[in-house]
Motif scaffolding. Structure first.
Motif: not given
Length: 833
Positions: A393-410
């Protein structure tokens, strides 16, 4: 006494369960001797051991000597039986076929009763009287194991092996240490004294049958936190030794197999779930790699595919991977000063060449996100929580947190962060002070590789680690006093390793062609305090309409954790405040959040503007190029750790209703921020003029293609044209970071020229200004500066006014060729073909 194979197995199983009898409790020392075809050496060895132990009964007390015959085909078992007939404290374990030293030792140790257990090789290469030295060291250090070490500076090698054999042995031992047991100089010396109960626990857990058993046992002691002390001994090479230099290779293979078997099913399941989540997020991109374009990527997907393509092209043609003139011709682009991620783009060159840069782009995003989640999961599971699913759960949030997902666009350089947890873990190892040199070297290598993945994430990670270290030191001064010396020494070693490796690339970045000093981001690059409470556009319960007003753009939603999660994190901190770890995490998150507000920020719903702590860093070297809102990304792993700590405590045995309520609260806070799949749009079609190579007859060597308007951060389709044709031509302008003005301030795109500004304005407004001789002269000068060979206007928004503007600037109408308007402006050189 003799125990046959079947009885031995039963005895081993019994002692593996830590069953003791009154007889066992009275044994002070057990000596275990594994033997395979040792008829020539076993009798004098047993006699020497017995004589030594009998000589000082007050010191050694009650003892037993266990000989384990590992399926010998000679008279080894018979000799041991004869010795046992004369000395009842000698026991023989026989049976089965030859399985290896590890199997024999395991049987012998698990059959032992001693308060301490010594095992020694049958050749007594280390004399039995060295037992006194091990025993004294074990007693003096109150440790758990004392092992003979031939590598110790005070050891005495009385009979050497051949130099080649000795050198190969040392190299093999170093490899073993590097792979499995750091900090122990000699893992393979066959003379070791253990606390009996701890030895039996370790051997009960052991799985190796061969020479690697020594390393496996030492690793077990290390993981259990038990102390292992190396002791100098006398050692002599004995003719007929069964250990060969090649056996060190066998040990390495055994350890690799052991590591493979040691991977838990839950670890595999967690990694598979992370991969599945990453694939689901990018499923629409994968569904049509040729035409799918991430909707919110702006022009970054075109840019990144070009980065991957140009790196592969440079590698194949053995060109400088730090520079190119394919964009911004003839001045070129300093690739090291741009985020080309050489750490991935170089090794993925075969993929780019065989499958195309679009596949590399999708792979980097999908597998990079997975690797980052796995890396955070491993760090949390190894150091912070016992429950693996809590760590997941902790690892998932660290990687899939909203800021990370935002940068995953570009921005894969801010999404692919699998090295950061490794750097954190190695820094923590330095604080332990076990092997400062080795850990310092590895930290330097890890930092070097991260520099070639992304320098700004490394800088932000360093800021987060510094904040955490300072706050943890205040909460645990005792730990700080014990840690600061090895930590600083290790960091110094890391710098000595890293500096020469990155000196040339960083020198090129900051002082080479097209280098710049800082990047202008404007005055509104900080977060609004409201951004932390708002849900992101990609969150399950968020929306673009709610997030867009609070972010620079959809690739920079650097806070947006949402009020439910912020409220939960606050509750966790209050509940676990007694823990120094939680205090340090809370301070780190709050400090990072405040820094991310920028040099100044407005209190929401008021006109009050306050100075932010970032002001002190805003104009400092390195920090002056950072988008300050990104500092809030430090909060992602901090919140992930807090979630893991909470879930770990909820998973512990407790009243069922309370556990259910706790997990319900976790779910209520996390479900709103669950990321949704990235939307895609259809790519803009490549003009036939480019796709079918019609441009070639207009371009001489060294000339550039001028797309209208010139490629820029707002319109970079020409980069897609290039990467889709194998980088067969150069372009003027581009989308990159480069210098502007006499102070070489960093900007996005090429240095603006009058003609490029005019064409950009015409496209944006649809209005063509009056163009006279002065504008035409300026256009000729700009085309010459770009070394233009052909001007190309593809179908697009406001292409009618653009056609009129270009025709007036050049002084003649364009030619319609393969679906585009073309103006041949190159020198009358022979075309390339």
């Amino acid at each position: 006494m003799s125990i046959d194979g079947g009885t031995s197995a039963a005895v081993s199983a019994g002692f593996g369960a830590d069953v003791r009898t009154d007889l066992g409790a009275s044994v002070d020392l057990s000596v275990v001797v594994p033997a395979y075809n040792e008829e020539g050496r076993l009798r004098p060895t047993l006699e020497a051991i017995c004589a030594y132990l009998r000589a000082d009964p007050e010191r050694w007390g009650s003892w037993e000597l266990i000989v384990v015959d590992d399926g010998s085909t000679d008279s080894t078992a018979k000799i041991a039986q004869e010795a046992a007939a004369d000395e009842p404290r000698i026991q023989l374990i026989t049976g089965g076929t030859n399985r290896g030293k590890g199997h024999a030792l395991r049987r012998g140790v698990l059959a032992s009763y001693g308060r301490r257990v010594l095992f020694t090789d049958a050749d007594l290469a280390t004399p039995i009287d060295e037992l006194a030295r091990l025993d004294e060291r074990l007693a003096a250090s109150a440790g758990d194991a004392a092992i003979g070490s031939r590598a110790h500076p005070e050891s005495r090698i009385e009979v050497h092996q051949r130099r080649t054999r000795e050198w190969l042995g040392r190299m093999g031992n170093r490899l073993i240490r590097a792979v499995a047991v750091s900090g122990i100089q000699d893992t393979q010396c066959g003379f070791k004294l253990f606390d009996g109960d701890k030895a039996r626990a370790a051997f009960a857990d052991a799985r190796l049958d061969g020479w690697g058993i020594d390393v496996e046992i030492l690793r077990f002691f290390r993981r259990a936190g038990w102390q292992v002390t190396e002791v100098p001994v006398r050692w002599s090479h004995v003719s007929g030794s069964k250990v060969r230099p090649a056996d060190y290779g066998k040990v390495l293979l055994e350890l690799l197999r052991l590591r493979a078997r040691a991977v838990r099913r839950v670890d595999v399941a967690v990694a598979a779930l992370f991969l599945l989540a990453s694939v689901v997020l990018y499923k629409d991109l994968w569904a049509d790699l040729g035409d799918a374009y991430l909707r919110d990527a702006g022009q970054d997907q075109n840019q990144w595919e070009w980065f991957f393509a140009v790196t592969a092209d440079n590698v194949v043609h053995l060109r400088n991977p730090l520079f190119t003139t394919l964009q911004n011709n003839p001045d070129g682009v300093n690739l090291m000063a741009n985020t080309v991620m050489l750490g991935l783009s170089v090794p993925l060159t075969p993929v780019t060449l065989l499958l195309g840069p679009a596949v590399t782009w999708a792979l980097v995003l999908t597998l990079g996100l997975t690797a980052t989640a796995v890396s955070w999961y491993r760090l949390i599971a190894r150091r912070l929580v016992a429950n693996r699913w809590a760590a997941a759960l902790g690892g998932a949030f660290a990687a899939f947190a909203p800021p990370m997902i935002s940068h995953g666009n570009a921005h894969p350089n801010f999404l692919v962060l699998f090295m950061i947890p490794l750097i954190v873990d190695r820094t923590l190892r330095l604080c332990e002070g076990r092997n400062v040199v080795r850990d310092g070297v590895l930290l330097g290598l890890f930092a070097t590789y991260q520099i070639f993945l992304g320098e700004e994430p490394l800088l932000l990670a360093a800021v987060g680690m510094l904040l955490f270290a300072l706050s943890y030191a205040l909460a645990r001064r005792d730990v700080a006093r014990a840690s600061w010396r090895p930590l600083l020494r290790g960091i110094g070693i890391a710098l000595l390793v890293c500096a020469p490796l990155v000196a040339f690339p960083l020198g090129w970045q900051f002082f080479g062609p097209q280098s710049y000093k800082s990047v202008l981001h404007g005055d509104n690059a900080g977060n609004s305090p409201l951004a932390f409470l708002q849900l992101s556009g990609r969150a399950l319960m968020g929306s673009d309409a709610g997030a867009d007003p609070l972010a620079m753009n959809r690739t920079e939603q650097n806070a947006f954790y949402g009020w439910p999660l912020i409220a939960l994190a606050t509750a966790i901190v209050i509940r676990l405040w007694r823990l120094a770890l939680v205090k340090a995490l809370a301070f780190t998150a709050v400090a990072a959040a405040l820094l991310s507000l920028g040099p100044k920020f407005r209190i929401p719903y008021t006109d009050i503007v306050l100075t932010g702590p970032w002001r002190g860093l805003a104009h400092q070297p390195l920090f002056e190029s950072v988008i300050e809102s990104r500092v809030a990304m430090i909060c992602a792993p901090v919140l992930g750790v807090l979630l893991a700590l909470a879930a770990d405590r909820l998973a512990a045995p407790r009243e069922r209703l309370m556990r259910a309520a706790g997990f319900a609260v976790l779910a209520a806070a996390l479900i709103p921020v669950v990321p949704t799949p990235y939307p895609v749009r259809e790519r803009i079609e490549i003009p036939a003029f480019i796709e079918h190579g019609a441009y070639r007859r207009y371009l001489a060597a060294g000339e550039s293609l001028v797309a209208v308007p010139l490629p820029s951060p707002g319109s970079a389709e020409a980069l897609h044209w290039q990467s889709s044709t194998g980088l067969d031509f150069k372009v003027a302008g581009g989308y990159f970071n480069g210098p502007w003005g006499p102070d070489r301030i960093g900007i996005y795109g090429a240095t603006p020229r009058h003609t490029s500004n005019l064409l950009g304005e015409v496209r944006n407004t649809g209005r063509v200004p009056e163009i006279g001789p002065n504008w035409q002269a300026q256009a000729r000068a700009d085309l010459a500066a770009w070394k233009a060979g052909v001007v190309v206007l593809a179908p697009q928004y406001n292409d009618g006014p653009l056609y009129d503007a270009v025709s007036k600037l050049i002084g003649r109408p364009g030619e319609r060729v393969a679906g585009v308007w073309v103006w041949d402006v190159g020198a009358p050189n022979p075309p390339r073909g």
